[in-house]
Design a protein around this motif. Structure first.
Motif, PDB file in Angstrom:
ATOM      1  N   TYR A  13       0.797  -1.306  -0.073  1.00 49.31           N
ATOM      2  CA  TYR A  13       0.249  -0.060   0.121  1.00 49.31           C
ATOM      3  C   TYR A  13       0.915   1.164   0.214  1.00 49.31           C
ATOM      4  N   VAL A  20       3.438   0.551   2.895  1.00 51.22           N
ATOM      5  CA  VAL A  20       3.364  -0.439   4.038  1.00 51.22           C
ATOM      6  C   VAL A  20       3.314  -1.964   2.875  1.00 51.22           C
ATOM      7  N   PRO A  41      -1.731 -11.539  14.570  1.00 50.40           N
ATOM      8  CA  PRO A  41      -2.030 -10.510  15.330  1.00 50.40           C
ATOM      9  C   PRO A  41      -2.901  -9.249  14.383  1.00 50.40           C
ATOM     10  N   SER A  42      -3.155  -8.274  14.961  1.00 50.11           N
ATOM     11  CA  SER A  42      -3.838  -7.161  14.155  1.00 50.11           C
ATOM     12  C   SER A  42      -2.872  -6.674  13.371  1.00 50.11           C
ATOM     13  N   GLY A  45      -1.787  -8.668   8.178  1.00 44.73           N
ATOM     14  CA  GLY A  45      -2.128  -8.860   6.786  1.00 44.73           C
ATOM     15  C   GLY A  45      -3.406  -9.865   6.550  1.00 44.73           C
ATOM     16  N   LYS A  46      -3.976 -10.389   7.443  1.00 45.35           N
ATOM     17  CA  LYS A  46      -5.229 -11.285   7.099  1.00 45.35           C
ATOM     18  C   LYS A  46      -6.427 -10.617   6.137  1.00 45.35           C
ATOM     19  N   THR A  48      -5.832  -8.212   4.232  1.00 43.40           N
ATOM     20  CA  THR A  48      -5.292  -7.929   2.843  1.00 43.40           C
ATOM     21  C   THR A  48      -5.374  -8.986   2.038  1.00 43.40           C
ATOM     22  N   GLU A 170     -12.994 -12.544   9.983  1.00 42.05           N
ATOM     23  CA  GLU A 170     -13.457 -12.600  11.459  1.00 42.05           C
ATOM     24  C   GLU A 170     -14.855 -12.625  11.503  1.00 42.05           C
ATOM     25  N   HIS A 203      -8.285 -13.490  14.954  1.00 44.15           N
ATOM     26  CA  HIS A 203      -7.335 -13.494  15.590  1.00 44.15           C
ATOM     27  C   HIS A 203      -7.470 -13.886  17.302  1.00 44.15           C
TER      28      HIS A 203
HETATM   29  N1  LIG Z   1      -5.962   0.670   2.473  1.00 34.52           N
HETATM   30  C1  LIG Z   1      -4.806   0.333   3.032  1.00 34.52           C
HETATM   31  N2  LIG Z   1      -4.009   1.382   2.945  1.00 34.52           N
HETATM   32  C2  LIG Z   1      -2.803   1.600   3.705  1.00 34.52           C
HETATM   33  N3  LIG Z   1      -2.264   0.603   4.600  1.00 34.52           N
HETATM   34  C3  LIG Z   1      -3.224  -0.476   4.837  1.00 34.52           C
HETATM   35  C4  LIG Z   1      -4.379  -0.551   3.886  1.00 34.52           C
HETATM   36  N4  LIG Z   1      -5.157  -1.708   4.373  1.00 34.52           N
HETATM   37  C5  LIG Z   1      -4.154  -2.281   5.421  1.00 34.52           C
HETATM   38  N5  LIG Z   1      -3.171  -1.472   5.472  1.00 34.52           N
HETATM   39  C6  LIG Z   1      -1.912  -1.788   6.402  1.00 34.52           C
HETATM   40  O1  LIG Z   1      -1.572  -3.121   6.085  1.00 34.52           O
HETATM   41  C7  LIG Z   1      -1.353  -4.000   6.929  1.00 34.52           C
HETATM   42  C8  LIG Z   1      -1.919  -5.251   7.096  1.00 34.52           C
HETATM   43  O2  LIG Z   1      -3.414  -4.789   7.335  1.00 34.52           O
HETATM   44  P1  LIG Z   1      -4.651  -5.970   7.443  1.00 34.52           P
HETATM   45  O3  LIG Z   1      -5.897  -5.042   7.654  1.00 34.52           O
HETATM   46  O4  LIG Z   1      -4.305  -6.841   6.224  1.00 34.52           O
HETATM   47  O5  LIG Z   1      -4.376  -6.701   8.964  1.00 34.52           O
HETATM   48  P2  LIG Z   1      -5.224  -7.728   9.627  1.00 34.52           P
HETATM   49  O6  LIG Z   1      -4.334  -8.904   9.870  1.00 34.52           O
HETATM   50  O7  LIG Z   1      -6.473  -7.973   8.916  1.00 34.52           O
HETATM   51  O8  LIG Z   1      -5.220  -6.876  10.908  1.00 34.52           O
HETATM   52  P3  LIG Z   1      -6.684  -6.941  11.780  1.00 34.52           P
HETATM   53  O9  LIG Z   1      -6.441  -8.197  12.786  1.00 34.52           O
HETATM   54  O10 LIG Z   1      -6.653  -5.704  12.776  1.00 34.52           O
HETATM   55  O11 LIG Z   1      -8.100  -6.999  11.121  1.00 34.52           O
HETATM   56  C9  LIG Z   1      -1.292  -3.076   8.418  1.00 34.52           C
HETATM   57  O12 LIG Z   1      -0.024  -2.435   8.634  1.00 34.52           O
HETATM   58  C10 LIG Z   1      -2.391  -1.916   7.903  1.00 34.52           C
HETATM   59  O13 LIG Z   1      -2.170  -0.775   8.283  1.00 34.52           O
END
Ligand SMILES: Nc1ncnc2c1ncn2[C@@H]1O[C@H](COP(=O)(O)OP(=O)(O)OP(=O)(O)O)[C@@H](O)[C@H]1O
Ligand SMILES: [Mg+2]
Length: 234
Positions: A13, A20, A41-42, A45-46, A48, A170, A203
């Protein structure tokens, strides 16, 4: 044929000066009728990863095949069509339409696709409501049923178009542990009955033990892969 094949998959991103690397070169294969979860964990990247598999957001690099089709370079329109035909979604907050009944919520995706007759739709909807144990509640509105029941309706809706792949980000986050485990059991039952592949993210370590295959993400990479198939729930 595998349902999902990812090779050297990356998602970056970029917004302004900030880059990122949300997914950094992961590789995996998901077989038909399997029951898979991405955990971590939060921010690992899940979502994504699920969004890429669901053709909601394209990969930055690498290849990704879903249901035999290379989806890396689909146009928005092609992606929307592909989703409608191949993928069902279950959302964390259920996403039911409040003014529609349980029956109408499950029927809704069928109105978008083929020109089915009303009778054919009705039969299909009741088949699914029956499968998730919600036949008796068909005429209720979402605000008249519990969170776990809403999630059952969401599962029925995801399956009604006969999608071979259901993605759930989730799906149990807003449910208590017991209800969450029941939803997981229900999805497994649907997998057995309809040979649907379920891929979800969580998670929540409490429900991980009920999942057959887990890919653990850490900072956009897999830190471990675990196949519990046949190993029971111990
Ligand atoms: N649209 C976006 N623009 C910029 N950065 C993003 C975007 N979406 C996610 N990120 C970043 O990409 C990384 C992965 O995010 P992602 O949402 O995939 O995590 P996650 O594992 O689903 O977390 P959670 O458990 O909190 O849902 C994080 O660092 C997040 O800040
Ligand atoms: Mg997420």
């Amino acid at each position: 044929m595998s349902v999902v094949v990812a090779r050297q998959l990356e998602k970056t991103y970029v917004s302004g000066d900030i880059t990122v690397n949300a997914i950094q070169g992961v590789e995996f294969t998901i077989e038909p009728a399997s029951f898979v979860s991405f955990i971590g964990p939060s921010g690992s990247g899940k979502s994504t990863l699920l969004n890429m598999i669901g053709c909601l957001d394209p990969p930055t690099r690498g290849t990704l095949q879903v249901a035999g089709r290379e989806i890396t370079n689909l146009s928005r329109r092609e992606a929307a069509l592909f989703r409608g035909e191949n993928i069902g979604f279950v959302f964390q907050d259920f996403n039911l339409i409040p003014v529609l009944s349980v029956f109408e919520n499950v029927e809704y995706p069928l109105l978008m696709v083929q020109n089915w007759t009303k009778e054919k739709r009705k039969k299909r909807v009741f088949d699914l409501l029956d499968a998730v144990g919600m036949t008796d509640q068909a005429n209720k509105r979402p605000n008249q049923i519990s969170g776990g029941q809403k999630q059952r309706v969401a599962v029925a809706r995801a399956l009604v178009t006969n999608a071979k792949l259901v993605l759930a980000d989730e799906p149990t986050a807003n449910l208590d542990r017991e209800t969450a485990n029941r939803i997981i059991d229900l999805m497994k039952q649907m997998r057995d009955d309809f040979q649907t592949t379920f891929v979800f993210s969580t998670h929540d370590p409490r429900i991980v033990k009920n999942v057959e295959i887990t890919f653990t993400l850490e900072d956009g990479k897999f830190s471990s892969t675990n196949d519990n198939q046949g190993g029971g729930n111990a």
